[in-house]
Design an enzyme around this catalytic site. Sequence first.
Site, PDB file in Angstrom:
ATOM      1  N   LYS A 243       9.499  10.303   3.298  1.00  0.00           N
ATOM      2  CA  LYS A 243       8.099  10.158   3.685  1.00  0.00           C
ATOM      3  C   LYS A 243       8.053   9.988   5.204  1.00  0.00           C
ATOM      4  O   LYS A 243       8.916   9.328   5.785  1.00  0.00           O
ATOM      5  CB  LYS A 243       7.520   8.935   2.962  1.00  0.00           C
TER       6      LYS A 243
ATOM      7  N   SER B 286      -0.342   7.251  -1.303  1.00  0.00           N
ATOM      8  CA  SER B 286      -0.154   7.977  -0.066  1.00  0.00           C
ATOM      9  C   SER B 286       1.136   8.794  -0.029  1.00  0.00           C
ATOM     10  O   SER B 286       1.263   9.677   0.805  1.00  0.00           O
ATOM     11  CB  SER B 286      -0.155   6.994   1.103  1.00  0.00           C
TER      12      SER B 286
ATOM     13  N   SER C 231       1.333   3.483  -3.968  1.00  0.00           N
ATOM     14  CA  SER C 231       1.615   4.806  -3.406  1.00  0.00           C
ATOM     15  C   SER C 231       2.917   5.471  -3.840  1.00  0.00           C
ATOM     16  O   SER C 231       3.146   6.632  -3.511  1.00  0.00           O
ATOM     17  CB  SER C 231       1.585   4.742  -1.891  1.00  0.00           C
TER      18      SER C 231
HETATM   19  N1  GLN Z   1      -4.350   3.734  -2.322  1.00  0.00           N
HETATM   20  C1  GLN Z   1      -3.983   2.473  -1.743  1.00  0.00           C
HETATM   21  C2  GLN Z   1      -4.581   2.339  -0.366  1.00  0.00           C
HETATM   22  O1  GLN Z   1      -5.189   3.264   0.088  1.00  0.00           O
HETATM   23  C3  GLN Z   1      -2.503   2.289  -1.740  1.00  0.00           C
HETATM   24  C4  GLN Z   1      -1.812   2.862  -0.561  1.00  0.00           C
HETATM   25  C5  GLN Z   1      -0.339   2.564  -0.524  1.00  0.00           C
HETATM   26  O2  GLN Z   1       0.235   2.077  -1.486  1.00  0.00           O
HETATM   27  N2  GLN Z   1       0.268   2.874   0.608  1.00  0.00           N
HETATM   28  O3  GLN Z   1      -4.466   1.320   0.275  1.00  0.00           O
END
Ligand code: GLN
Length: 487
Positions: A78, A153, A177
């Site tokens: 990532k 994400s 995520s």
């Molecule tokens: N969807 C969640 C957010 O937008 C989780 C994001 C994540 O785990 N990085 O904060």
Amino acid sequence: MHTKTLKALSELLKDKTISSRELTQHYIDRIDQYNDAINAVVHIDRERCLKAADSVDQRRSQDDQGLSVLAGIPLMNKDIFCTVSEPTTCASKALQGYQSPFDATIIKNCRDAGMVMFGKCNMDEFAMGGSNENSFYGPTKNPWDLSRVPGGSSGGSAAAIAARLTPAVTGTDTGGSIRQPSAFCGITGIKPSYGVISRYGVVAFASSLDQAGPMACSAEDCALLLSQMASYDPAHDMTSVRQQDYDYTTNLNDSLKGLRVGLPKEYFDHFADADIEKCMQAAIDEFKKLGVECVEISLPDVKHCISAYYTIAPCEASSNLARFDGNIYGYRSPNSRDIDSMYSASRSEAFGNEVKRRIVMGTYALSSGYSNDYYSKAQNIRNLIRHDFDEAWQKVDIILAPTTPSVAFKIDQFCNDPIKMYQQDVFTIPVNLAELPALSMPVGFAHQMPVGMQIIGPRWQEKRILNCAHQFQTITDWHTRIPEQFA
Ligand code: GLN
């Protein structure tokens, strides 16, 4: 080659049936063929990858005993992990062109194990999002249906595995995520307990929740990867915790007979999607065949998780992102006259809308006079949720639950409705607030899209979770499915 498990690839490399160069070239060819369709990979230096593969091949030809089981296998990361071999941009204009002078600890661990660093994956800007639509590089598409999101994400990571552009990836999970994109793309990913993998060199979003982890085609592959990624790193991350042992593969074949499984009624009641519910039921039946005993449990406070998370995470983000001011690294606006206008112009021009929304929310919630009303209250809810899980572990060994309330949604579906987008995280967030480990794995299809189930365990019980998932995957084949177009 791309249909093989990491274990199988490792054996082929070990007995020199294939070389790491051949394997790496195979995946480079797949990226060249397929990435345009899904936009999962954002940086790759082909020559550099092949050189790294050659050096492992050379070490192997000299019978180097230091090579790990994963030596020679490509690992894509990532774009949130600092790597010396590629740029690190967090899919943001704020970090365009940023080249880290060091490797994150997790990257260093994998590089030392002889894994071939294989480029970077698309993501939501600074990991804020659940659809990969908040990326400077444009959205990633779901390999199962190109009109749908891959989740986020870590959506680029999940899509890259689903399309078999790489055999292994890293992701991060602050509020889901790793698990949500794994569910949307039909792959397996585990978020370890907070503290298992060092956060050093992982660009910070919400420091008390961020945790990195592996995503791959199966639980066994995740166990092999986690064994390389986890480490105690007191010099760089004081929240990293020493584990008793770092071989996460040892319990994969344990029997599940008599294991007490909790089914939280808050996750199963009022289930909106009957087709997802059917998949859950079928998966629970498979687990029963393996000898587990299921009981209903209650986690009464998880219903407040969205409000608590979307207070705590923006507060921490607003503080962490203060460093991107055009001064030391990253984007600096050419349109400024003095230091104040440089700060504001650089930040206004560099950040996308979702990142700005979080900074504004977080700064507001922390501002003097408000922090007791918002931040402290959210911390109290976090404690209640922790307590709910503590109570549950008195009665059960493991919890099964859906990963997401729906299958992957359409691109643009929730773009203009942040609250609806946030509500998609309702099943993953409680785990982060309670700092627990949890895995998502594919357990069927609904509306022709993959469905993910979560296995949640007590803190430090990654092995138990991986054992359950692996046993399930030995009697089912959902994890082996590949979208037709990428077969
Ligand atoms: N969807 C969640 C957010 O937008 C989780 C994001 C994540 O785990 N990085 O904060």
